[in-house]
Design a protein around this motif. Sequence first.
Motif, PDB file in Angstrom:
ATOM      1  N   GLU A  13      80.673  30.538   6.753  1.00  0.00           N
ATOM      2  CA  GLU A  13      79.982  29.639   7.826  1.00  0.00           C
ATOM      3  C   GLU A  13      80.882  28.348   7.959  1.00  0.00           C
ATOM      4  N   GLU A  14      81.128  27.864   6.623  1.00  0.00           N
ATOM      5  CA  GLU A  14      81.853  26.539   6.827  1.00  0.00           C
ATOM      6  C   GLU A  14      83.181  26.622   7.357  1.00  0.00           C
ATOM      7  N   ALA A  15      83.803  27.780   6.841  1.00  0.00           N
ATOM      8  CA  ALA A  15      85.214  27.804   7.266  1.00  0.00           C
ATOM      9  C   ALA A  15      85.137  28.158   8.887  1.00  0.00           C
ATOM     10  N   ALA A  16      84.074  28.997   9.415  1.00  0.00           N
ATOM     11  CA  ALA A  16      84.329  29.085  10.839  1.00  0.00           C
ATOM     12  C   ALA A  16      83.924  27.846  11.433  1.00  0.00           C
ATOM     13  N   ALA A  17      83.225  26.829  10.742  1.00  0.00           N
ATOM     14  CA  ALA A  17      82.911  25.642  11.531  1.00  0.00           C
ATOM     15  C   ALA A  17      84.119  24.727  11.394  1.00  0.00           C
ATOM     16  N   THR A  18      84.977  24.983  10.677  1.00  0.00           N
ATOM     17  CA  THR A  18      86.049  24.034  10.493  1.00  0.00           C
ATOM     18  C   THR A  18      87.464  24.611  11.147  1.00  0.00           C
ATOM     19  N   HIS A  19      87.507  25.805  11.338  1.00  0.00           N
ATOM     20  CA  HIS A  19      88.691  26.221  11.710  1.00  0.00           C
ATOM     21  C   HIS A  19      88.605  26.885  13.299  1.00  0.00           C
ATOM     22  N   ASP A  20      89.804  26.958  13.777  1.00  0.00           N
ATOM     23  CA  ASP A  20      90.140  27.254  15.252  1.00  0.00           C
ATOM     24  C   ASP A  20      90.220  28.693  15.283  1.00  0.00           C
ATOM     25  N   ALA A  21      89.300  29.690  14.784  1.00  0.00           N
ATOM     26  CA  ALA A  21      89.300  31.228  14.755  1.00  0.00           C
ATOM     27  C   ALA A  21      88.227  31.691  15.438  1.00  0.00           C
ATOM     28  N   THR A  22      88.689  32.971  15.967  1.00  0.00           N
ATOM     29  CA  THR A  22      87.650  33.638  16.920  1.00  0.00           C
ATOM     30  C   THR A  22      86.587  34.276  15.751  1.00  0.00           C
ATOM     31  N   ARG A  23      87.208  34.456  14.599  1.00  0.00           N
ATOM     32  CA  ARG A  23      85.924  35.078  13.625  1.00  0.00           C
ATOM     33  C   ARG A  23      86.451  34.891  12.028  1.00  0.00           C
ATOM     34  N   VAL A  24      85.637  34.622  11.240  1.00  0.00           N
ATOM     35  CA  VAL A  24      86.174  34.519   9.756  1.00  0.00           C
ATOM     36  C   VAL A  24      85.487  35.699   8.797  1.00  0.00           C
ATOM     37  N   ASP A  25      85.846  36.313   8.100  1.00  0.00           N
ATOM     38  CA  ASP A  25      85.619  37.298   7.227  1.00  0.00           C
ATOM     39  C   ASP A  25      86.512  36.935   5.728  1.00  0.00           C
ATOM     40  N   TYR A  26      85.605  37.885   4.901  1.00  0.00           N
ATOM     41  CA  TYR A  26      86.452  38.000   3.617  1.00  0.00           C
ATOM     42  C   TYR A  26      87.732  39.085   3.894  1.00  0.00           C
ATOM     43  N   PRO A  27      88.545  39.058   2.795  1.00  0.00           N
ATOM     44  CA  PRO A  27      89.876  39.895   2.883  1.00  0.00           C
ATOM     45  C   PRO A  27      89.565  41.421   2.730  1.00  0.00           C
ATOM     46  N   ALA A  28      88.369  41.643   2.236  1.00  0.00           N
ATOM     47  CA  ALA A  28      87.924  43.320   2.023  1.00  0.00           C
ATOM     48  C   ALA A  28      87.670  43.697   3.278  1.00  0.00           C
ATOM     49  N   ALA A  29      87.420  42.936   4.553  1.00  0.00           N
ATOM     50  CA  ALA A  29      87.104  43.444   5.851  1.00  0.00           C
ATOM     51  C   ALA A  29      88.389  43.611   6.516  1.00  0.00           C
ATOM     52  N   LEU A  30      89.430  43.417   6.021  1.00  0.00           N
ATOM     53  CA  LEU A  30      90.789  43.170   6.883  1.00  0.00           C
ATOM     54  C   LEU A  30      91.295  44.620   6.929  1.00  0.00           C
ATOM     55  N   PRO A  31      91.231  45.810   6.028  1.00  0.00           N
ATOM     56  CA  PRO A  31      91.730  46.987   6.735  1.00  0.00           C
ATOM     57  C   PRO A  31      91.059  47.416   7.810  1.00  0.00           C
ATOM     58  N   ASP A  32      89.625  47.283   7.716  1.00  0.00           N
ATOM     59  CA  ASP A  32      88.807  47.649   8.848  1.00  0.00           C
ATOM     60  C   ASP A  32      89.043  46.967  10.183  1.00  0.00           C
ATOM     61  N   ALA A  33      89.447  45.775  10.136  1.00  0.00           N
ATOM     62  CA  ALA A  33      89.750  45.007  11.280  1.00  0.00           C
ATOM     63  C   ALA A  33      91.008  45.473  11.803  1.00  0.00           C
ATOM     64  N   ILE A  34      91.943  45.875  10.840  1.00  0.00           N
ATOM     65  CA  ILE A  34      93.203  46.249  11.484  1.00  0.00           C
ATOM     66  C   ILE A  34      93.037  47.766  12.368  1.00  0.00           C
ATOM     67  N   GLN A  35      92.386  48.352  11.442  1.00  0.00           N
ATOM     68  CA  GLN A  35      91.831  49.786  12.341  1.00  0.00           C
ATOM     69  C   GLN A  35      91.245  49.514  13.575  1.00  0.00           C
ATOM     70  N   GLU A  36      90.431  48.649  13.784  1.00  0.00           N
ATOM     71  CA  GLU A  36      89.666  48.322  15.162  1.00  0.00           C
ATOM     72  C   GLU A  36      90.986  47.978  16.016  1.00  0.00           C
ATOM     73  N   LEU A  37      91.688  47.056  15.625  1.00  0.00           N
ATOM     74  CA  LEU A  37      92.977  46.687  16.575  1.00  0.00           C
ATOM     75  C   LEU A  37      93.611  47.761  16.875  1.00  0.00           C
ATOM     76  N   VAL A  38      94.025  48.576  16.001  1.00  0.00           N
ATOM     77  CA  VAL A  38      95.122  49.781  16.239  1.00  0.00           C
ATOM     78  C   VAL A  38      94.411  50.575  17.459  1.00  0.00           C
ATOM     79  N   LYS A  39      93.068  50.959  17.080  1.00  0.00           N
ATOM     80  CA  LYS A  39      92.402  51.459  18.056  1.00  0.00           C
ATOM     81  C   LYS A  39      92.203  51.065  19.580  1.00  0.00           C
TER      82      LYS A  39
END
Length: 571
Positions: A141-167
């Motif tokens: 939450e803190e990082a989302a409030a202080t960064h210009d990002a659409t979304r902020v997650d932990y790195p564990a969510a990165l493989p799924d996020a990549i899969q979603e983009l690929v699809k």
Amino acid sequence: MEEEVRTKTAERSASTAPHFLRSSHHDLRPVDLWRTRHILRHVIKTFSKLVELLPATEQSKPQIVLLAGEVTPFRNDTDREMPFRQESNFFYLSGCRIPGSYLLLAFQNGTSMENNPSSHLFIPKAELADIMWSVPPPSLEEAAATHDATRVDYPAALPDAIQELVKAFPGALVHTLPTSNLFPTIPSQYTAPFLAGNVHVTEDYLLTALHRARLIKDANEIELIRRANQISSRAHEVVMRVLGQGVRGTIKPGKGAGTERPLLPSEWLIQKEAEAEALFVASCRREGAEHQAYLPIVAASTRASTLHYCCNDREFSWGPVGPNDHKNCNDLAHNHERVLDPQVLLIDAGCEWKCYAADITRTMPVGNGGKFTAEAREIYELVLEMQRLSFEALKPGLHWDAIQFICHRTLVRGFQRLGIFKTPNSPNSGSWNSEESILASGISSAFFPHGVGHSLGMDVHDVPSASKPEKNETIKRIELGHESFYTYLRLRLPLEEGMVVTVEPGIYFSSHLLAPVRDSKHIDQEVLKRYESVGGVRIEDVVLITKDGFENLTTVRSDTEWVEKVCSGEI
Ligand code: GLY
Ligand code: MN
Ligand code: MN
């Protein structure tokens, strides 16, 4: 209590968490200016440069960028972090200074994503060890409030996020930075989903696109560079003023100083390169600058002729300084009569502010009551003239090669005035000693061997691939002198509004560089001898190219009168 500490130490050592999850997060304050969507503008600008680089058939495809941020380095067998500095490209596209982060961007030309790329930031989760030993990363939450990002997650969510983009974006091109020790590596577990999905991953375009985007600075970046320059300018002035106080004798150790108790900062004299460096860095640090933009170059006496001198560990010279004292050692400082020799002190140093750099050189008089010797003053004023004539020419459209040439021409004219170079009117000379002939011979490169400046931004020698085209026709034009003038010139472009560059002419008397020209017909060796003990003078300021000319972002003065008055303690 002792038992508890021991247990936690053991837990930490046994932790299986990778280093980047146990990294320190000392300064998580957001950079205030980052909240104005300008990071998103960096992303859009980079994608638009990227698309320009692609073959036409690829330009309308979705483009994905995957970047790893820097991880906290640890020093062997100390269990202690070394200074963390975010990788510049990662910071440019994320504004994120949290170690061990990742960034996933998506964009498609000609769609709504053209102005609204998606930006998915992954920051490490706080581990118990982080909290106990160091400062943990912020919450999502803190990082989302202080960064210009659409979304902020932990790195564990990165493989799924990549899969979603690929699809979601079949046929997308995936861009990464080149695999090299210059950039943090993306662990294969994160790139595997792309490879499994038969997605085209390329490192051919992203770095070039980033360098092209970063070449022209926006208003926020300029403010950060301005701040780095203001802090560094004050630090240069602090050193000069302390030198001046030393000359006036107003720095007096109090009772017991140096014997019963250590000296306090107000009792420090500057009598060594290391003391000057320590004061410079302390001044920047007390103003909040975390890092120096590069290791300071602090060179006294003839050591000033070494362009990137890196020892910073010698005492000032006490005793005659000759041309061969280039490597003079501390013994010189221990003459019985401790009279400081007249010499220069060259300090090339600048801090960085929120990842943006300063790069400033001042050359100041030491000994001789804080005044330059006649020879040192003549060389100093000639370097100032090289810089002043460069400033007068600066404006958008002017090719940077022309500034390099102006400096060489000014040096040649100045050396003819001083008699170091023979003139057509000197005995035994002729038209071969005209200004043009001397320029055409390239001999001035022995005294001014480096480039007059470079692009500056997050990195000191910023965006090299965008600064120097592979082929440059300019040097073929005879009026720009000799090819050697351009050997080390890091910028080979016409200037554009919004570029930030250094203007750093110098004149050096280096025995190594002079060796090949010792027999030159252009040089009056007797006159040259008088100047050799000056060592070297460089004056470097950071300027912004504006619509009509330039703005100097370096605030510390360099005019001879002010420098001498400060260094002699008169003002
Ligand atoms: N500080 C290194 C340079 O001036 O380029
Ligand atoms: Mn520089
Ligand atoms: Mn410099």
